[in-house]
Design an enzyme around this catalytic site. Sequence first.
Site, PDB file in Angstrom:
ATOM      1  N   PHE A  53     -18.899  -6.954 -11.795  1.00  0.00           N
ATOM      2  CA  PHE A  53     -19.693  -6.274 -12.814  1.00  0.00           C
ATOM      3  C   PHE A  53     -18.840  -5.234 -13.524  1.00  0.00           C
ATOM      4  O   PHE A  53     -17.803  -4.823 -13.019  1.00  0.00           O
ATOM      5  CB  PHE A  53     -20.938  -5.646 -12.177  1.00  0.00           C
ATOM      6  CG  PHE A  53     -20.710  -4.295 -11.539  1.00  0.00           C
ATOM      7  CD1 PHE A  53     -21.438  -3.193 -11.947  1.00  0.00           C
ATOM      8  CD2 PHE A  53     -19.756  -4.135 -10.554  1.00  0.00           C
ATOM      9  CE1 PHE A  53     -21.226  -1.957 -11.375  1.00  0.00           C
ATOM     10  CE2 PHE A  53     -19.547  -2.899  -9.974  1.00  0.00           C
ATOM     11  CZ  PHE A  53     -20.287  -1.807 -10.382  1.00  0.00           C
ATOM     12  N   SER A  84     -22.919   5.902  -8.843  1.00  0.00           N
ATOM     13  CA  SER A  84     -22.693   4.871  -7.827  1.00  0.00           C
ATOM     14  C   SER A  84     -23.450   3.587  -8.117  1.00  0.00           C
ATOM     15  O   SER A  84     -24.630   3.599  -8.477  1.00  0.00           O
ATOM     16  CB  SER A  84     -23.095   5.447  -6.463  1.00  0.00           C
ATOM     17  OG  SER A  84     -24.023   4.625  -5.820  1.00  0.00           O
ATOM     18  N   LYS A  85     -22.752   2.499  -7.924  1.00  0.00           N
ATOM     19  CA  LYS A  85     -23.328   1.182  -8.181  1.00  0.00           C
ATOM     20  C   LYS A  85     -24.570   0.965  -7.307  1.00  0.00           C
ATOM     21  O   LYS A  85     -25.546   0.375  -7.720  1.00  0.00           O
ATOM     22  CB  LYS A  85     -22.261   0.129  -7.866  1.00  0.00           C
ATOM     23  CG  LYS A  85     -22.747  -1.282  -8.054  1.00  0.00           C
ATOM     24  CD  LYS A  85     -21.717  -2.273  -7.573  1.00  0.00           C
ATOM     25  CE  LYS A  85     -22.290  -3.681  -7.650  1.00  0.00           C
ATOM     26  NZ  LYS A  85     -21.451  -4.676  -7.030  1.00  0.00           N
ATOM     27  N   ARG A  86     -24.499   1.485  -6.082  1.00  0.00           N
ATOM     28  CA  ARG A  86     -25.569   1.261  -5.123  1.00  0.00           C
ATOM     29  C   ARG A  86     -26.812   2.093  -5.477  1.00  0.00           C
ATOM     30  O   ARG A  86     -27.933   1.641  -5.341  1.00  0.00           O
ATOM     31  CB  ARG A  86     -25.064   1.637  -3.724  1.00  0.00           C
ATOM     32  CG  ARG A  86     -25.824   1.025  -2.588  1.00  0.00           C
ATOM     33  CD  ARG A  86     -25.055   1.237  -1.287  1.00  0.00           C
ATOM     34  NE  ARG A  86     -24.609   2.608  -1.118  1.00  0.00           N
ATOM     35  CZ  ARG A  86     -25.367   3.598  -0.661  1.00  0.00           C
ATOM     36  NH1 ARG A  86     -26.619   3.383  -0.321  1.00  0.00           N
ATOM     37  NH2 ARG A  86     -24.880   4.826  -0.533  1.00  0.00           N
TER      38      ARG A  86
END
Length: 544
Positions: free
Chosen positions: A47, A292-294
């Site tokens: 991504f 953050s991606k999370r």
Amino acid sequence: MTKQEELAKLMCPNVKMTIEDLEKKYPPRNLKEGAKVTRFAPSPTGFLHTGSLFASFVASKIAHDSDGIFYLRIEDTDTKREVKGSVDTLVKQLSLFNITIDEGYGFNGQYGPYLQSERSDIYNSVIYEMVCKGLAYPCFCSSEELNATREIQTSNKERPGYYGKYAKCRNLSIDEAIMKIKNGEPYVVRFKSDGNFENHIDFHDEIRGDLSLSENDLDIVIRKSDGLPTYHFAHVCDDHFMRTTHVIRGEEWLPSAPIHVQMFKALNFKLPHYAHLPVIMKNDNGNRRKLSKRLDPEASVSYFVEQGYPTDALLIYLCTIANSNYEEFRLANVDSKVSDFKLSYDKFSLDGALFDLEKINNISKDVIFKMPIDELIEKVKNWAKTYDNNLYNLILEDEDMFKKIMNFGKNDPQPRKDYYKYAEIYSHIQYMYKSSFDSLLAEETPYDKALVSKVCSVFKESLLNGMKPNKEDWFAYQKEIARKLDFAYNKKDMRDNQLTYMFSDYMAIIRVALTKRKNAFDLVDIIETIGINETIRRLDLSVN
Ligand code: GLU
């Protein structure tokens, strides 16, 4: 053949080119004075991070502001983290954001291949010469041995890493190394550092200015046991032979800069300029942390694409976090484009850019509001085709009506700025179309049913027999009708005559009947657009 050459040949058996050949094959670029060559070098891990969009935006702008070259290199040497198909998505997303790639992977260019996994010949040619010159050596230490070393270092409160007396394979004789390789022992290739951690090197960063950093003394791995290069080594070879003039990358690479400086020097390559970009941070209930991606959907560029943010909005926002003087520029040049503004290194903030979704939303509202209507319709339609079937069907059902709706309130003294992303449009306009209005019928009205019924039938009469809805005297006319049904003109009237409802309640009842929403567009606009027949039909539904 010297022993050293024998070892090098064993480690890089198929080398056909020398560093000198490579220098000729990839000569310095013939560009005008001051033109910068920058790159975006993502790893295909699935991504496009918003931070990477920021880095690529800055790098492309720095290149293009100087009539230089911006190229794309794919760093696919970490096979474990690689996600198939991510390069295509990445390239598509960059082009959505008008980030023009001049050369590179998937594009033309004389400095390729631009996929690191296809550059083994180049890396091995360099490693071959490094081994011959004693600048690199094979290391046979197993991960268990390396772990044991790290434990000793931790218990001795020493710096971890492969250096000094801990760099065991440095001291292997060439014969031993040759034998081990011939015996098929797995190995990595390490750079032989001549640095001393106690020394400091001067390092100039375009954004951070002059820095003093500890010299590198680690014998870092340059080629892994799978034959692929590490980031550090590939960076040096690629940015040299692709003739990058300005390495623009995230600040997380700044601590590794001494390794890179040392390798450039050892190989006699001209050091490029470096600019380490601030990391994008998020304010999380008062705490600053990395986006953050999370935890944060907005960490992925896909979020903005899927939600239908106009690309310009995000670019404008990236400009504001890149350069502190951009907002001032934009205020002074209201109709300017992002391309009219030149980024400068000395206007970057150093302490991490704070990502502010609310600010993006505000910018985006403005961008959508100012977009010429035909362009907006085209963009929304394109977006809806992929991301919002309901909206797409409405547009196809009656595009003229859609255009009319999107124009509502634009010329009001206090113009309406209804949307900050295309994903908001459907729920906003759903009631305007007969086909999708009916799916809202089940929604409860907040008013007493008998009252609703009475108001709707009186209102219907007024439409059939009275004044045509208009923005001038029609409201006053409705006020008189409402007063006959005991809706007060104002607070005083309410108090004096002990009335329960205000005129605003009367209008709200009509609004809910016609739209099933408490907040909707201007009533006159709505009635004019859906037409008298549909208005009457809706009123009848509320009467019954
Ligand atoms: N592949 C590296 C990354 O994604 C690139 C860093 C650089 O721009 O040099 O972090």
